[in-house]
Design an enzyme around this catalytic site. Sequence first.
Site, PDB file in Angstrom:
ATOM      1  CB  CYS A  29       0.432   1.759   4.124  1.00  0.00           C
ATOM      2  SG  CYS A  29      -1.280   1.203   4.003  1.00  0.00           S
TER       3      CYS A  29
ATOM      4  CB  CYS B  31      -0.907  -0.062   1.234  1.00  0.00           C
ATOM      5  SG  CYS B  31      -1.689   1.487   1.691  1.00  0.00           S
TER       6      CYS B  31
END
Length: 110
Positions: free
Chosen positions: A40, A37
């Site tokens: 993230c 991600c």
Amino acid sequence: MSTAQTGEPIHVTSKEHLDELVAEHDVVLVDFYADWCGPCKMLEPTVEEIAAETDVAVLKVDIDELQDLARDAGVRSVPTLQFYAGGEEAKRVIGVQDKDDLLDVIADLS
């Protein structure tokens, strides 16, 4: 007791581990993330700074490693940040967040 040192995010290994850490600390920030991600990865330095600069317990939950935990927590996208105060979920935010905004949430809960 947790084995992680204060000032570093704690990698959660199970639902029981998460429950134990939430019960142990007054204010907890749980970062649900995935290695693949991009957002993230953008949020990670902010989360690490909060762990280093505050008394808040910062927990990291890898949603690929702990799929059942993420599903049971209602996490549908990452990053998702859950805040706990006194053992109860107090707030949830989704997506990359500004550090000051996260510190404001922590201040409100402390």
